[in-house]
Design an enzyme around this catalytic site. Structure first.
Site, PDB file in Angstrom:
ATOM      1  N   ASP A   1      87.405 134.714   2.740  1.00 51.67           N
ATOM      2  CA  ASP A   1      86.107 134.141   2.421  1.00 51.67           C
ATOM      3  C   ASP A   1      85.970 133.868   0.928  1.00 51.67           C
ATOM      4  O   ASP A   1      86.477 134.616   0.091  1.00 51.67           O
ATOM      5  CB  ASP A   1      85.022 135.123   2.867  1.00 51.67           C
ATOM      6  CG  ASP A   1      83.621 134.638   2.561  1.00 51.67           C
ATOM      7  OD1 ASP A   1      83.235 133.596   3.120  1.00 51.67           O
ATOM      8  OD2 ASP A   1      82.929 135.291   1.760  1.00 51.67           O
TER       9      ASP A   1
ATOM     10  N   GLU B   1      89.206 129.860   2.776  1.00 54.97           N
ATOM     11  CA  GLU B   1      87.995 129.052   2.671  1.00 54.97           C
ATOM     12  C   GLU B   1      87.842 128.716   1.191  1.00 54.97           C
ATOM     13  O   GLU B   1      87.386 129.534   0.398  1.00 54.97           O
ATOM     14  CB  GLU B   1      86.765 129.805   3.166  1.00 54.97           C
ATOM     15  CG  GLU B   1      85.515 128.925   3.153  1.00 54.97           C
ATOM     16  CD  GLU B   1      84.242 129.661   2.763  1.00 54.97           C
ATOM     17  OE1 GLU B   1      83.165 129.080   2.926  1.00 54.97           O
ATOM     18  OE2 GLU B   1      84.323 130.795   2.270  1.00 54.97           O
TER      19      GLU B   1
END
Length: 724
Positions: A402, A455
Site C-alpha cells: 500500500d 500500489e
C-alpha cells in the site's frame, strides 16, 4: 536506587544480577525470589519431591534463600505459600542462557525477527517448556512482561536488557493462549501505556489489546498440491483478482455475531469466488488494527491477523481452503505508516524507536499517522521480516504493498518547507527505496513463486523491474493511469466522448513500461465517488450498458485484472464498511445480468490464452483502429505467445448501433463471438448480430483481410479467430 529497590519498584533492567541464583561466597548461593503476597518459599527438586531449601518472605514478597552450591540442582522448582494457597513454578531467573539466546543471531537475517523476537514457545536447555519473550526497547530504563500468569504485576517478571537493546526473559510453564503485554518505563523512569508485542502473533481487540502467545506449529496445512503446482509464471497466467473487505462482504445472520468468521468466509466467500471464476482473492489489510474505519490501513500488530474474524489458526484455515479450491491469496501490506495508538509502536520506549524523529519525515499529514524510519537497521529488519513472515507462516501467495508513492517521495502531500530534501537535494527517499529493493529481493529469493504488487500512483521508473536492472523489484504495479483515464472517459456523456478518445488509447503508450494490474479498487467507490453504476451516465439502461461495455474493455486491455467486491453485480450505492453488500440486488435482472457477464468474462479471460499470456509483452497487442473518435469506436487484437490464437476486441462507447461495419484482421478465418456485452442474458438489447463471420480478402485498416459485422450500442465484442 539499588537493584533490590529497582526490583521492588518494578523498574529493574538487570534482574539477573539480583533475582535467581547469586554467588554469596565460594561455596554458597543466595536465591532471591519475588512473589507479591508470598509468606514463605521452598526450593524443590525438578520433580517436586525433594525440598532443597526454604525461608520466609518479607512483607513485600521478597525472599532470600541461602543454599550450598552443591545442593542446588538445576532446574529447581519454587513453591510459594500465600493466602491463596500454594503455587509451584520454575524460577525464570535460573534460565539466563535461554533468555539471552534470543538475541545472539536476531540481526543476522530479516526472518529472525519473527523466529527469535516476540513470544517464542520453546524448551529450555534443561528441558523445561515455556515462553521466551524478547522486545526491542533500546531507550527504556526497564521493561516487565505482564499477563494473567502474574496478575499483571510489573514486579514479578522484570526483563533483562541486552547490549542490542532487546529486553529478554524466559518464563517457564507458559503455553499457547497466554495473554501478555509489556510494561515499559522510559529513560526517565516514567511508566508508559502498556504495550502490545510489536512481533505478537495474535492480539485481542479493544479494550485490552493484549497480545496472545501463539503456536505456529499447531496448524496442519493441506495445501501441498497448491504449493507444488507447476506452470507458475504469473506474467503468462491469468490473474483476475477479487478485492474484499472481510468485514462487510457479508454479515452473519446471528445478532450476537458482528462479523463473519474466517471459517465462515472460508466456506461462503471461497465458494463464491470459485463460482465467479476469479483466480485470486485480495483481502484488505488483515494485520491487527484498532479502528474499523481505517479498513485495516492503520495497522498496529503487523504480525497478527486481526482477531475480529477469529484466531491466527482460523486465518490459516481460510488461506488453506482458498488453496484447496485453486484460489490464490493476496494480502494488502502496509509498511508506509502506523497510527499513534498508545498500545502500539509510536514512541515505543518513550523515544521514536520505529518512526522518524523529525515530523517533516516522520508524520503523515494525510492519514495523521507515523512514518517508519526506513533508514534504521532495526526498522528495516522489522518490515522485511514481516513481509517474509506472511509467506512463511501463512502461505499467502502475494502481498500488495500500500501507498508506495508516499514512501518514495519525501515531499509527498507536503508543501514547500514541510519536508527535508535528501543528500542530493531532491525529493526521493533513498532509505525507503533501498528498503523496498531489499524487501523484494528477499521475498523472491526465499519464495521464488511469491508475488509482490505495488500500489504506486506516479511515474516512478522501474517499479516492477528487477533490482538487478535498477528497478524496485516488484512483480507487478497497479496501473493507476489506466484507471483514472478510463474512468474519466466512461463517466462522460457519450455525446462528448469523441473529444476525449485519447483517454482510452493513451494507456497503450506506456502499457509495457511496467507489469501492470488494472485496478478498480475500493478507493474508487467511497468518499462520495459513487458506485461504479452511479458513475455511468444516461438513463438506467444506458448506465448498465456503459458498465458492461467498460468491463468488456477492461478484460480486453492488456494487464491483470482487479475488481472490488460489489462491482461485479453493479452495487447500486458506494461501499460502506459498516454494511454488507447489497446482495438483494441480484434479484433484479439488470444486476443479475452484470453478475453473469462478469463471471463469463472471467471464464473467457482464463480460457483464451490470447487474453492473458502476453499481458506484459508488446507482441500480444495490435491496434486495428484507434482513431475512430467520431464514433467512439475502438478495435484491437490480442494474441498468444505462439501467435496461434487471436481475439479481436471491438468497443462501441456510444448508444448508436452500427450495421455491417468492416474491421481489418491480421488473420484469415472464421471469427466467432465469445463475448457480447449486449446479450439479453446480460440485460442488453440483444441487437441483431451474427455469432460467427468469415473473413474476406478485402483490404481494410492496412490489413489484407477483414470481417464485416454489426456492432451493438454501448457494447464490447470479443471474437476469436478459428482457422477455416
Amino acid at each position: 536506587m539499588d537493584l533490590q529497590q529497582q526490583v521492588l519498584a518494578g523498574k529493574c533492567a538487570q534482574p539477573f544480577s539480583f533475582l535467581g541464583p547469586q554467588n554469596k561466597d565460594a561455596s554458597t548461593l543466595t536465591v532471591n525470589l519475588l512473589f507479591p503476597t508470598a509468606q514463605s518459599v521452598r526450593l524443590l527438586s525438578k520433580n517436586g519431591k525433594k525440598v532443597l531449601a526454604k525461608a520466609d518472605a518479607n512483607e513485600s514478597g521478597l525472599c532470600s534463600i541461602d543454599i550450598k552450591k552443591q545442593s542446588l540442582v538445576f532446574p529447581y522448582l519454587v513453591e510459594v505459600t500465600n493466602p491463596q494457597g500454594k503455587h509451584r513454578f520454575f524460577d525464570p531467573y535460573q534460565f539466563i542462557d535461554d533468555a539471552y539466546h534470543a538475541v545472539h543471531f536476531i540481526d543476522h537475517a530479516p526472518e529472525n525477527i519473527y523466529r527469535q523476537a516476540g513470544a517464542q514457545l520453546l524448551s529450555s536447555s534443561q528441558g523445561v517448556d515455556g515462553v521466551r519473550f524478547a522486545v526491542f526497547a533500546p531507550n527504556a530504563s526497564a521493561v516487565s512482561v505482564i499477563g494473567d500468569f502474574n496478575a499483571w504485576n510489573i514486579q514479578q517478571h522484570p526483563m533483562q536488557k541486552t547490549d542490542l537493546g532487546y529486553f529478554v526473559l524466559f518464563v517457564p510453564g507458559l503455553a499457547a493462549g497466554e495473554k501478555y503485554k509489556f510494561a515499559v518505563h522510559d529513560a526517565h523512569g516514567h511508566r508508559l501505556a502498556d504495550k502490545s508485542d510489536p512481533v505478537g502473533f495474535q492480539q485481542e481487540q479493544y479494550p485490552s489489546h493484549s497480545s496472545v502467545v501463539y503456536d505456529h506449529e499447531a496448524y496442519q496445512w493441506h495445501d501441498d498440491k497448491w504449493l507444488a503446482r507447476k506452470n507458475r509464471n504469473p506474467y503468462r497466467q491469468p490473474m483476475s483478482i477479487y478485492e474484499v473487505h472481510l468485514g462487510s462482504w457479508k454479515r452473519p445472520n446471528a445478532p450476537e455475531q458482528r462479523y463473519m468468521s474466517y471459517h465462515q468466509l472460508a466456506d461462503d466467500l471461497v465458494d463464491y469466488v470459485k463460482q465467479m471464476a476469479y483466480t485470486h482473492i485480495e483481502v484488505l489489510p488483515v494485520s491487527e488494527f484498532p479502528f474499523d474505519g481505517s479498513w485495516g490501513y492503520q495497522p498496529v500488530g503487523l504480525f497478527a491477523p486481526t482477531s475480529r474474524f477469529g484466531d491466527a489458526d482460523s486465518f490459516k484455515y481460510f488461506v488453506d481452503q482458498c488453496h484447496q479450491q485453486g484460489i490464490g491469496v493476496i494480502i494488502d501490506w502496509v509498511p508506509a505508516h502506523f497510527p499513534e495508538d498508545p498500545h502500539g509502536l509510536a514512541r515505543f520506549d518513550g523515544t521514536c524507536v520505529y518512526e522518524y524523529e523529525d515530523p517533516r519525515k516522520g508524520w503523515h499529514p494525510d492519514w495523521n499517522s507515523c512514518i517508519y524510519d526506513f533508514g534504521k537497521d532495526t526498522v528495516r529488519q522489522f518490515l522485511v521480516g514481516n513481509a517474509l513472515y506472511w509467506f512463511d507462516k501463512f502461505h499467502v501467495d502475494a502481498i500488495r504493498v500500500d501507498a508506495v508513492a508516499s514512501m518514495l517521495y519525501l515531499d509527498y502531500s507536503r508543501e514547500d518547507g514541510e519536508w527535508i530534501p535528501n543528500i542530493d537535494g531532491s525529493n526521493h527517499n533513498y532509505e525507503a527505496i533501498s528498503l523496498l529493493k531489499w524487501m523484494n529481493t528477499e521475498v523472491y529469493k526465499q519464495y521464488p513463486h511469491a508475488i509482490t504488487i505495488a500500489e504506486e500512483s506516479t511515474s516512478f521508473a522501474g517499479v516492477s523491474r528487477p533490482v538487478s536492472d535498477g528497478g524496485l523489484g516488484f512483480g507487478f504495479k497497479w496501473n493507476m493511469g489506466w484507471m483514472h483515464d478510463s474512468l474519466s472517459y466512461i463517466e462522460k456523456d457519450p455525446a462528448y466522448r469523441k473529444y476525449h478518445h485519447g483517454e482510452l488509447t493513451f494507456s497503450m503508450v506506456y502499457a509495457y513500461d511496467e507489469n501492470f494490474v488494472l485496478p478498480i479498487s475500493h478507493d474508487e467507490v467511497v468518499h462520495g465517488k459513487g458506485s461504479m453504476l452511479q458513475k455511468m451516465p444516461g438513463d438506467e439502461w444506458q448506465k448498465f450498458a456503459n458498465l458492461r461495455a467498460y468491463y468488456g474493455f477492461m478484460f480486453g486491455h492488456p494487464g491483470k485484472k482487479l475488481q472490488f467486491m460489489g462491482n461485479e453485480f453493479a452495487q447500486p450505492i458506494e461501499w460502506n464498511h459498516d454494511q454488507e453488500l447489497r446482495w438483494d440486488m441480484l434479484s433484479h435482472p439488470m444486476h443479475a445480468g452484470i453478475h453473469q457477464l462478469y463471471r463469463d468474462l472471467n471464464k473467457v479471460y482464463q480460457h483464451f490464452t490470447a487474453l492473458h499470456e502476453l499481458d506484459h509483452e508488446h507482441g500480444g497487442f495490435r491496434w486495428i483502429d484507434l482513431h475512430n473518435s467520431e464514433q467512439s469506436l475502438l478495435s484491437f487484437t490480442r494474441t498468444d505467445s505462439d501467435n496461434n490464437q487471436l481475439v479481436l476486441v471491438i468497443c462501441n462507447f456510444t448508444p448508436v448501433p452500427h450495421d455491417n461495419m468492416r474491421f481489418g484482421v491480421p488473420k484469415s478465418g472464421s471469427y466467432r463471438v465469445i463475448i457480447n456485452t449486449d446479450e439479453q442474458d446480460y440485460g442488453g438489447s440483444a441487437y441483431a448480430l451474427k455469432t460467427q463471420v468469415r473473413s474476406e480478402a478485402i483490404a481494410w485498416h492496412d490489413l489484407d483481410d477483414s470481417i464485416c459485422t454489426n456492432v451493438p450500442p454501448l457494447a464490447t465484442l470479443m471474437l476469436v479467430c478459428e482457422q477455416i
